[in-house]
Scaffold this active site. Sequence first.
Site, mmCIF file in Angstrom:
data_model
loop_
_atom_site.group_PDB
_atom_site.id
_atom_site.type_symbol
_atom_site.label_atom_id
_atom_site.label_comp_id
_atom_site.label_asym_id
_atom_site.label_seq_id
_atom_site.Cartn_x
_atom_site.Cartn_y
_atom_site.Cartn_z
ATOM 1 N N HIS A 161 0.828 -1.219 0.000
ATOM 2 C CA HIS A 161 0.000 0.000 0.000
ATOM 3 C C HIS A 161 0.858 1.264 0.000
ATOM 4 O O HIS A 161 0.442 2.296 0.509
ATOM 5 C CB HIS A 161 -0.947 0.030 1.210
ATOM 6 N N SER A 282 14.625 20.701 -17.523
ATOM 7 C CA SER A 282 13.385 21.444 -17.754
ATOM 8 C C SER A 282 13.723 22.698 -18.553
ATOM 9 O O SER A 282 14.765 23.317 -18.340
ATOM 10 C CB SER A 282 12.771 21.821 -16.410
ATOM 11 N N LYS A 288 15.865 21.431 -12.312
ATOM 12 C CA LYS A 288 15.251 20.117 -12.511
ATOM 13 C C LYS A 288 16.149 19.092 -13.194
ATOM 14 O O LYS A 288 16.905 19.396 -14.097
ATOM 15 C CB LYS A 288 13.965 20.254 -13.350
ATOM 16 N N GLU A 295 9.384 7.639 -17.301
ATOM 17 C CA GLU A 295 8.008 8.081 -17.578
ATOM 18 C C GLU A 295 7.549 7.642 -18.961
ATOM 19 O O GLU A 295 6.399 7.232 -19.149
ATOM 20 C CB GLU A 295 7.913 9.598 -17.451
#
Length: 466
Positions: A161, A282, A288, A295
């Site tokens: 979880h 970025s 970043k 992804e």
Amino acid sequence: MSERDARPLWHGRFAEGPADELLRFTSSLDFDRRLAADDIAGSRAHVAMLARVGLLTDEEAGTVMSALDTVGAEVVDGTLEFAPTDEDIHTAVERRVTQLVGPVGGKMHTGRSRNDQVALDLRLFLRREGRAVAAAVHELQEVLVRRATDAGEAYLPGYTHLQRAQPVLLAHHLLAHFWAFARDVDRWRDALDRADVSPLGAGALAGSSLPLDPDSVARELGFARRFENSIDAVSDRDFVAEALFVAALTQTHLSRLGEEIVLWSSEEFGFVHLPDAYSTGSSMLPQKKNPDIAELARGGAGRVIGDLTGVLATLKALPFAYNRDLQGDKEPLFDALDTCAGALRAVSGLVESAEFDTGRMQAAADGAATAATDLAELLVRRGVPFREAHEAVGALVRQAAERGIAVEELVMTDPRLGPEALAALEPGEAVRRRTTPGGAGPEPVRHQLAAARGRLDDQRAWLARA
Ligand code: ARG
């Protein structure tokens, strides 16, 4: 372009030529040109068979073969020119062969339909490209085993979880992904084996009155067997659907691994630092460093699942035998295999070069909370029923939280627990206690690593044969 070239191969039945709109709408050349080499290989085997059974003289076959060689070379160097009437790669190759050698080129399609031809081309394509995806899965598994070996006895919290549950060896966690990919390789093997059927000789749907020999064509093209039923041979796209399912599941596994890399590389977790070469920046936020590979691997799962469901939807209400709807099988298959192979290679590079912050992992795993089960199991070894032990330790953890004190303090003073229990809370102790087969501790993980290496050997032997 001559008059003759401007007519489709099936012009005989038609008094009028095709509308431009029809040509544009029905053409599959934009994507099925990718099958050119397979189409030519299939035609070579077909022509050789036609000569064997006496439908072409050896001289005629030789002439057509040399034209096919020329077209093959034109495909390789990108000089094959297409005509507006080329509906697909099959018609383009036949038109070019006939252009090169004249009417004898028209003998090439004897006893054959584009229906068995396209099914053959796609199976030849899948045999090669499916194996390449399986090889890329194997390579990712090798990376996982290397990283698991190097991880030694480093550990981190295991989660359920997404809440810290019990400590596990980092090697164990990495190998969990290994076994998912191992099943994918099994599935590729299985799917490719079932796809290993030559459909050539089925004709449009019913075979032929000519003395064709589909067995010898199957042998020559290296297939394990030929079709049993000509209708099935041209209607069946199970091999496409199965390959898409295996690709979708492989990509789903990549997606779950990618999701963990995204989580682990966040500042909140801080379990992994991604190397510059495998991270992106970025355009606006100077600080970043983003896990875009992970992804894209995760996002790719949506795309490949879409390829699978699209083909299933196309197939579901198709009457036998061939229908033009089947032309839509190619782009999803190409897309799924490309997406999957690309993601596998990128994720392999990412996992290979990722830097694990084992200090941070271990700090997150140490502490009484993740060892609570071990405390309960200690009581069990002293004869306390597990349910009671569970309740006692749960109450201890609750009290510690309520009173704002360390669990260790309560453990020390609890008459049922005491110093032995305190020792179980030492850093790294809980994971060392995981000794059951297949468990997360050093001893079972040593065995698991040996089993994983054995599986890689087995895969290597298959890849060498396939
Ligand atoms: N381009 C077609 C396909 O991809 C080839 C088969 C065409 N057959 C036909 N009878 N129109 O499926």
